[in-house]
Design a protein around this motif. Structure first.
Motif, mmCIF file in Angstrom:
data_model
loop_
_atom_site.group_PDB
_atom_site.id
_atom_site.type_symbol
_atom_site.label_atom_id
_atom_site.label_comp_id
_atom_site.label_asym_id
_atom_site.label_seq_id
_atom_site.Cartn_x
_atom_site.Cartn_y
_atom_site.Cartn_z
ATOM 1 N N ALA A 63 9.099 2.047 0.190
ATOM 2 C CA ALA A 63 8.585 3.320 0.033
ATOM 3 C C ALA A 63 6.860 3.273 0.109
ATOM 4 N N HIS A 64 6.504 2.024 -0.049
ATOM 5 C CA HIS A 64 5.144 1.632 -0.315
ATOM 6 C C HIS A 64 4.993 0.001 0.642
ATOM 7 N N ALA A 65 4.145 0.087 1.741
ATOM 8 C CA ALA A 65 3.163 -0.547 2.123
ATOM 9 C C ALA A 65 2.537 -0.426 3.244
ATOM 10 N N HIS A 66 2.270 -0.873 3.196
ATOM 11 C CA HIS A 66 0.466 -1.128 3.996
ATOM 12 C C HIS A 66 0.384 -2.166 5.450
ATOM 13 N N LEU A 67 0.842 -1.933 6.287
ATOM 14 C CA LEU A 67 1.402 -2.352 7.640
ATOM 15 C C LEU A 67 -0.034 -3.301 7.877
ATOM 16 N N ILE A 175 0.171 12.800 3.164
ATOM 17 C CA ILE A 175 -1.379 12.801 2.199
ATOM 18 C C ILE A 175 -1.347 11.947 1.629
ATOM 19 N N LYS A 176 -1.944 10.504 1.211
ATOM 20 C CA LYS A 176 -2.485 9.668 0.080
ATOM 21 C C LYS A 176 -3.065 9.766 0.060
ATOM 22 N N VAL A 177 -3.423 9.821 -2.062
ATOM 23 C CA VAL A 177 -5.028 10.483 -2.440
ATOM 24 C C VAL A 177 -5.198 9.180 -3.682
ATOM 25 N N GLU A 238 2.231 6.216 -7.503
ATOM 26 C CA GLU A 238 2.272 5.498 -7.061
ATOM 27 C C GLU A 238 2.042 3.901 -8.226
ATOM 28 N N HIS A 239 2.484 3.113 -8.220
ATOM 29 C CA HIS A 239 2.001 1.820 -9.427
ATOM 30 C C HIS A 239 2.441 2.407 -10.937
ATOM 31 N N CYS A 240 1.707 3.768 -11.255
ATOM 32 C CA CYS A 240 2.274 4.087 -12.758
ATOM 33 C C CYS A 240 2.636 3.099 -13.392
ATOM 34 N N ASN A 311 6.995 -2.115 -2.399
ATOM 35 C CA ASN A 311 6.719 -3.267 -3.247
ATOM 36 C C ASN A 311 5.079 -3.661 -3.095
ATOM 37 N N ASP A 312 4.844 -1.969 -2.659
ATOM 38 C CA ASP A 312 3.201 -2.778 -2.127
ATOM 39 C C ASP A 312 2.802 -3.689 -0.332
ATOM 40 N N THR A 313 4.064 -3.762 -0.096
ATOM 41 C CA THR A 313 4.028 -4.759 0.430
ATOM 42 C C THR A 313 3.090 -4.793 1.669
HETATM 43 ZN ZN LIG Z 1 -0.984 -0.622 -2.500
#
Ligand SMILES: [Zn+2]
Length: 409
Positions: A63-67, A175-177, A238-240, A311-313
């Protein structure tokens, strides 16, 4: 075309426990039926794939990656050295590695120039084999704020409203903020401890995005930013990390209660801070030791907050192979294998607002993985993926023989 897949064990996730000697009937990219093999009656002549001693379960969701990032110690250096065509090729590579690790759906939480939309559409259109991509497009941030160099810099409610509309126009899925600063942005380490936006600004973003039917993911390290996100009605935090404005961590019980009541999802991304093999992120004094964080996440779990795998992959030291490492870290604050499996499948699908993935059930997409062993006994079984099926087609298969049975170092 129909396909009948047989396996010793099937984990549907939507129902508890294991189906022994199970079968999944696939029709045209979707699941037509799941059950005990003896109870399903596929039409005569249906091709059968008999997998034997494996567990079949839904494809995993990150649920959290940066390709766009490469997971190296310094992914920004690579990113900034490459033009968009090079980055896009890197994204194709990352998507391939990701699906081979068992991830069949990924939420891309910020990308440069909407490249993730091009990748998403290419995979969806059958040009490439890769996970189903949900894309946040370009992230919303303040001038000079977290990830400003790939995001939309916007200050004030008018600019934020325009930014949401422009991202929706571009075709994003969510939307990501950026609700607080972040360390990857030069000079951002201390800005993690306070909000980037006012409460009114964040509320406007959520209202505007929801008006278009788009979910909102808020990057928030700071306790005050988490409180703002929850008050604004954000869908996920995210992260929290509950960083207070001094030096330590401070979990705010009132915010926590509200999160649980509203059903706010949290994606802890712990693997990004505590990578496999102990390659600690250099120079971040906060993240030398996971022990102070574990009680915070244990408390969130106990309060009923819905925790999601991600994972913030792609970020520093976070390769596209390691979703299971993130689950192992979540086990350390008390999540049992069944909860971890849900966090990486059905709960993640709910976080993404998708009812077509995340479980093996009639009507859902035929995105499945087969692993050796039983992940309901030990989630580490997920390291050992034998076969990946996406939209009813074999996307990848482990070569027969004594191949690698442990994660590659
Ligand atoms: Zn991230």
């Amino acid at each position: 075309m129909d396909l009948c897949i047989l396996a010793e064990r099937i984990l549907t996730i939507s129902a508890p426990g294991i189906i022994a000697h199970g079968a999944v009937l696939v029709r045209g990219g979707s699941i037509a039926a799941v059950g005990r093999a003896a109870d399903l009656h596929p039409p005569a002549g249906t091709p059968t794939l008999s997998l034997g001693d494996v567990t079949l379960l839904p494809g995993l969701i990150d649920a959290h990656a940066h390709l766009m990032l490469d997971g190296s110690p310094d992914p920004l250096r690579t990113l900034q050295a490459e033009d968009d065509s090079q980055v896009l090729l890197r994204m194709v590579h990352n998507a391939t590695v990701l699906i081979r690790s068992g991830v069949t759906t990924v939420r891309d939480c910020a990308c440069r120039n909407h490249l993730s939309l091009a990748l998403r559409d290419a995979i969806r259109g059958g040009l490439l084999v890769g996970p189903n991509v949900l894309s946040a497009g370009r992230v919303l941030t303040i001038t000079g704020g977290h990830l400003f160099f790939v995001g939309r810099e916007c200050d004030g409610t008018d600019a934020l409203r325009h930014a949401v509309r422009a991202e929706v126009k571009a075709g994003v899925d969510l939307i990501k903020v950026m609700g607080s600063g972040g360390r990857i942005t030069p000079g951002g380490a201390n800005l993690r401890r306070r909000p980037q936006l006012t409460a009114d600004e964040l509320a406007l973003v959520v209202r505007e995005a929801h008006g278009f039917g788009k979910r909102v993911a808020v990057h928030a390290h700071a306790t005050a930013a988490i409180a703002q996100a929850v008050a604004a009605g954000a869908d996920s935090v995210e992260h929290c990390l509950w960083l207070d404005d001094e030096t330590g961590f401070r979990l705010d019980e009132r915010t926590l209660e509200r999160m649980a009541a509203q059903g706010t999802f949290v994606v802890p991304t712990l693997a990004r801070f505590f990578p496999r093999g102990g390659a600690a992120e250099s120079g971040d004094p906060l993240m030398r030791d996971i022990d102070p964080l574990l009680p915070l996440f244990a408390r969130m779990r106990e309060a009923g907050v819905r925790l999601v795998a991600g994972n913030d992959t792609g970020a520093s030291y976070t390769p596209f192979t390691d979703l299971v490492h993130g689950l192992e870290l979540m086990a350390r604050f008390g999540m049992a294998p069944a909860e971890l499996l849900r966090a990486a499948t059905l709960t993640a699908a709910e976080c993404l607002g998708r009812d077509d993935v995340g479980a093996l059930a009639a009507g859902r997409r035929a995105d499945l993985i087969a692993v050796r062993g039983n992940p309901l006994d030990d989630v580490r079984a997920l390291w050992d993926v034998e076969l990946i099926i996406k939209d009813g087609q074999v996307a990848w298969q482990q070569m027969p023989g004594p191949g690698p049975r442990a994660p590659l170092a």
